[in-house]
Design an enzyme around this catalytic site. Structure first.
Site, PDB file in Angstrom:
ATOM      1  N   HIS A   1       0.867  -1.205   0.000  1.00 16.55           N
ATOM      2  CA  HIS A   1       0.000   0.000   0.000  1.00 16.55           C
ATOM      3  C   HIS A   1       0.893   1.241   0.000  1.00 16.55           C
ATOM      4  CE1 HIS A   1      -3.773   2.184   1.589  1.00 16.55           C
ATOM      5  NE2 HIS A   1      -2.865   3.118   1.289  1.00 16.55           N
TER       6      HIS A   1
ATOM      7  N   HIS B   1       1.420   5.434  -1.826  1.00 19.62           N
ATOM      8  CA  HIS B   1       1.024   6.546  -2.691  1.00 19.62           C
ATOM      9  C   HIS B   1       2.291   7.115  -3.315  1.00 19.62           C
ATOM     10  CE1 HIS B   1      -3.062   6.664  -0.945  1.00 19.62           C
ATOM     11  NE2 HIS B   1      -2.422   6.166   0.095  1.00 19.62           N
ATOM     12  N   LEU B   2       2.434   6.934  -4.620  1.00 16.83           N
ATOM     13  CA  LEU B   2       3.652   7.411  -5.303  1.00 16.83           C
ATOM     14  C   LEU B   2       3.440   8.748  -5.991  1.00 16.83           C
ATOM     15  CD1 LEU B   2       5.090   4.069  -6.761  1.00 16.83           C
ATOM     16  CD2 LEU B   2       5.834   5.324  -4.718  1.00 16.83           C
ATOM     17  N   ARG B   3       2.185   9.224  -6.014  1.00 20.07           N
ATOM     18  CA  ARG B   3       1.880  10.533  -6.624  1.00 20.07           C
ATOM     19  C   ARG B   3       2.247  10.542  -8.104  1.00 20.07           C
ATOM     20  NH1 ARG B   3      -1.160  11.016  -2.211  1.00 20.07           N
ATOM     21  NH2 ARG B   3      -0.181  12.056  -0.452  1.00 20.07           N
TER      22      ARG B   3
ATOM     23  N   ASN C   1      -5.279   7.262  -6.079  1.00 18.59           N
ATOM     24  CA  ASN C   1      -5.966   8.518  -5.744  1.00 18.59           C
ATOM     25  C   ASN C   1      -5.217   9.740  -6.260  1.00 18.59           C
ATOM     26  OD1 ASN C   1      -3.925   8.114  -3.782  1.00 18.59           O
ATOM     27  ND2 ASN C   1      -5.006   9.300  -2.231  1.00 18.59           N
TER      28      ASN C   1
ATOM     29  N   LYS D   1      -9.637  -0.412  -5.654  1.00 21.69           N
ATOM     30  CA  LYS D   1      -9.639   0.266  -4.365  1.00 21.69           C
ATOM     31  C   LYS D   1     -10.978   0.920  -4.084  1.00 21.69           C
ATOM     32  CE  LYS D   1      -7.957   1.886  -0.627  1.00 21.69           C
ATOM     33  NZ  LYS D   1      -6.808   2.703  -0.262  1.00 21.69           N
TER      34      LYS D   1
ATOM     35  N   HIS E   1     -10.490   1.211   2.004  1.00 21.56           N
ATOM     36  CA  HIS E   1     -10.266   2.232   3.034  1.00 21.56           C
ATOM     37  C   HIS E   1     -11.470   2.140   3.962  1.00 21.56           C
ATOM     38  CE1 HIS E   1      -8.783   6.136   4.696  1.00 21.56           C
ATOM     39  NE2 HIS E   1     -10.014   6.076   5.184  1.00 21.56           N
TER      40      HIS E   1
ATOM     41  N   HIS F   1      -4.538  -0.426   5.998  1.00 25.09           N
ATOM     42  CA  HIS F   1      -4.036   0.382   7.125  1.00 25.09           C
ATOM     43  C   HIS F   1      -4.915   0.325   8.370  1.00 25.09           C
ATOM     44  CE1 HIS F   1      -6.944   3.145   5.440  1.00 25.09           C
ATOM     45  NE2 HIS F   1      -6.168   3.589   4.491  1.00 25.09           N
TER      46      HIS F   1
ATOM     47  N   LEU G   1      -4.624   9.671   7.838  1.00 29.58           N
ATOM     48  CA  LEU G   1      -5.932   9.023   7.916  1.00 29.58           C
ATOM     49  C   LEU G   1      -5.794   7.557   7.535  1.00 29.58           C
ATOM     50  CD1 LEU G   1      -8.134  11.833   6.367  1.00 29.58           C
ATOM     51  CD2 LEU G   1      -8.130  11.069   8.749  1.00 29.58           C
TER      52      LEU G   1
ATOM     53  N   ASP H   1       1.526   2.814   3.500  1.00 29.29           N
ATOM     54  CA  ASP H   1       0.671   3.983   3.305  1.00 29.29           C
ATOM     55  C   ASP H   1       1.497   5.264   3.239  1.00 29.29           C
ATOM     56  OD1 ASP H   1      -1.654   5.276   2.719  1.00 29.29           O
ATOM     57  OD2 ASP H   1      -2.420   5.310   4.773  1.00 29.29           O
TER      58      ASP H   1
ATOM     59  N   HIS I   1       3.320  14.775   1.264  1.00 25.73           N
ATOM     60  CA  HIS I   1       2.807  16.117   0.953  1.00 25.73           C
ATOM     61  C   HIS I   1       3.951  17.086   1.196  1.00 25.73           C
ATOM     62  CE1 HIS I   1      -1.492  15.012   0.802  1.00 25.73           C
ATOM     63  NE2 HIS I   1      -1.208  14.176   1.783  1.00 25.73           N
TER      64      HIS I   1
ATOM     65  N   ALA J   1      -3.516  15.266   5.322  1.00 28.86           N
ATOM     66  CA  ALA J   1      -3.265  13.991   6.007  1.00 28.86           C
ATOM     67  C   ALA J   1      -2.278  13.170   5.199  1.00 28.86           C
ATOM     68  CB  ALA J   1      -4.576  13.231   6.150  1.00 28.86           C
TER      69      ALA J   1
HETATM   70  N1  OTD Z   1      -4.095   8.499   4.265  1.00 30.38           N
HETATM   71  N2  OTD Z   1      -3.171  10.381   3.246  1.00 30.38           N
HETATM   72  C1  OTD Z   1      -3.377   9.868   2.007  1.00 30.38           C
HETATM   73  C2  OTD Z   1      -3.926   8.638   1.862  1.00 30.38           C
HETATM   74  C3  OTD Z   1      -4.021   7.783   3.040  1.00 30.38           C
HETATM   75  O1  OTD Z   1      -6.124   6.813   3.503  1.00 30.38           O
HETATM   76  C4  OTD Z   1      -5.034   6.703   2.951  1.00 30.38           C
HETATM   77  O2  OTD Z   1      -4.727   5.695   2.313  1.00 30.38           O
HETATM   78  C5  OTD Z   1      -2.960  10.681   0.862  1.00 30.38           C
HETATM   79  O3  OTD Z   1      -2.413  11.763   1.112  1.00 30.38           O
HETATM   80  O4  OTD Z   1      -3.140  10.238  -0.282  1.00 30.38           O
HETATM   81  C6  OTD Z   1      -3.568   9.725   4.364  1.00 30.38           C
HETATM   82  O5  OTD Z   1      -3.450  10.250   5.468  1.00 30.38           O
HETATM   83 ZN    ZN Z   2      -3.174   5.034   1.530  1.00 25.33          ZN
HETATM   84 ZN    ZN Z   3      -6.849   4.847   2.982  1.00 32.50          ZN
END
Ligand code: OTD
Ligand code: ZN
Ligand code: ZN
Length: 339
Positions: free
Chosen positions: A14, A16-18, A42, A98, A135, A173, A218, A246, A250, A262
């Site tokens: 899990h 996030h690579l943006r 996302n 997802k 999620h 998560h 989150l 996760d 940012h 978050a």
């Molecule tokens: N939680 N921030 C992000 C995703 C996760 O819920 C998540 O998987 C994000 O910035 O994409 C976060 O706090």
């Molecule tokens: Zn995530």
């Molecule tokens: Zn999530």
């Protein structure tokens, strides 16, 4: 006391690579540690088509360099199409899909407003063996932010798992004792990822001497009893629990703000943080299962051939990587990767 441990190279189930500049900055950190990663969809706009996912995968491979395999996911919306999911899965672009309840986390506005809207898509996923990544938080304003995960189990997840007995479901998560218990009690087609921060921080971390934006993610970190329950699950050796950082970077200005984003950027020292946790709990012999074996087994993928050796004694985490404050900045985890 063990000072060296060698494990199969781990994967991150899990992350996030943006995209764009941020992708260029962060992808090498994930690729340095992990052979494969489940990449979250996302982006803005979200990754909903096979073509978008395939093009995104190419950009990740270019940014991460040799030896790293991104495993792509489809962002489910109310309009999710079973045919599109099946096509992307058959073409080996999508490994999983997802589910973001609309509004639950960063860039989740296009998420699912009611699980009934994706019923047909879920039936198709169950039929083709495509995992659903969840999620797990409700978003109703009447539910306290610290209770959203536990309430999600009662309102959504329990019946989902019951109604789709052959669907592989990853509760992403997890942060609560209720989630750890639910997954432990569920059949073998239900698993969970666990982040370093939810193993290390309780909600006091958010307010330690003042408001701490770099502890804010989150689902939000919970009370100590929950941290301990999640931690017990992670180090238990139970194959249902596996590594998912996760990592969600940012830029510092977006975190240190009157409305801070978050997400924690933990990719640079992720395995070091997990190693510290397993070491503290006397469970270093189970780190490999959690980090390198349980995830592939759940997803039905081979384990990695290469090995990784960790040695005791961590380096100080820098205050900044690019414009991002990494998780653990200014401190050291107890372990480092041997070159
Ligand atoms: N939680 N921030 C992000 C995703 C996760 O819920 C998540 O998987 C994000 O910035 O994409 C976060 O706090
Ligand atoms: Zn995530
Ligand atoms: Zn999530």
């Amino acid at each position: 006391m063990t000072d060296t441990i060698t494990i199969r190279r781990p994967d991150d189930w899990h992350v996030h690579l943006r995209d764009g500049e941020m992708l260029q900055l962060v992808a090498p950190y994930t690729a340095r540690q992990f052979a494969r990663a489940i990449v979250m969809p996302n982006l803005v706009p979200p990754v909903t088509t096979v073509e978008q996912a395939s093009a995104y995968r190419d950009r990740i491979v270019a940014a991460a360099g040799e030896g790293f395999t991104p495993l792509m996911t489809c962002y489910l919306t109310d309009k999710a199409s079973g045919d599109e999911l099946a096509r992307g899965h058959a073409e080996r672009v999508w490994v999983a899909a997802k589910l973001y309840p609309a509004g639950a986390t960063t860039n989740s506005d296009s998420g699912v407003t009611d699980i009934r809207n994706i019923w047909a898509a879920l039936e198709r996923m169950q039929a083709i063996g495509m995992p659903l990544l969840v999620h797990g938080e409700v978003t109703s304003h009447d539910v306290d932010v610290f209770d959203r995960e536990a309430v999600f189990i009662d309102r959504v997840l329990a019946s989902l798992v019951h109604d789709f007995p052959d669907l592989k479901v990853v509760f992403e998560h997890i942060t609560t004792k209720q989630a750890a218990q639910f997954v432990a009690d569920a059949p073998a087609n239900v698993g969970a990822t666990i982040t370093p921060q939810h193993l290390m921080l309780n909600r006091n971390a958010l307010f330690q001497g003042g408001l701490r934006p770099h502890a804010y993610c989150l689902p939000v970190v919970k009370r100590e009893e929950h941290r301990l329950a999640v931690r017990a699950a992670a180090v238990s050796g139970n194959p249902k629990f596996f590594l998912g950082t996760d990592s969600a970077p940012h830029v510092v200005g977006a975190k240190e703000s009157s409305c801070g984003c978050a997400g924690l950027f933990n990719a640079p020292f992720a395995i070091e943080a997990y190693a510290q946790v397993f070491d503290e709990d006397g469970a270093l012999d189970r780190l490999e299962a959690f980090a390198s074996l349980n995830g592939p087994a759940f997803y039905g993928l081979p384990i990695n051939d290469e090995l990784m050796t960790l040695v005791r004694g961590g380096e100080i985490v820098p205050d900044r990587i690019g414009e991002v404050v990494p998780y653990g900045a200014g401190s050291a985890f107890g372990w480092r990767i041997q070159d």
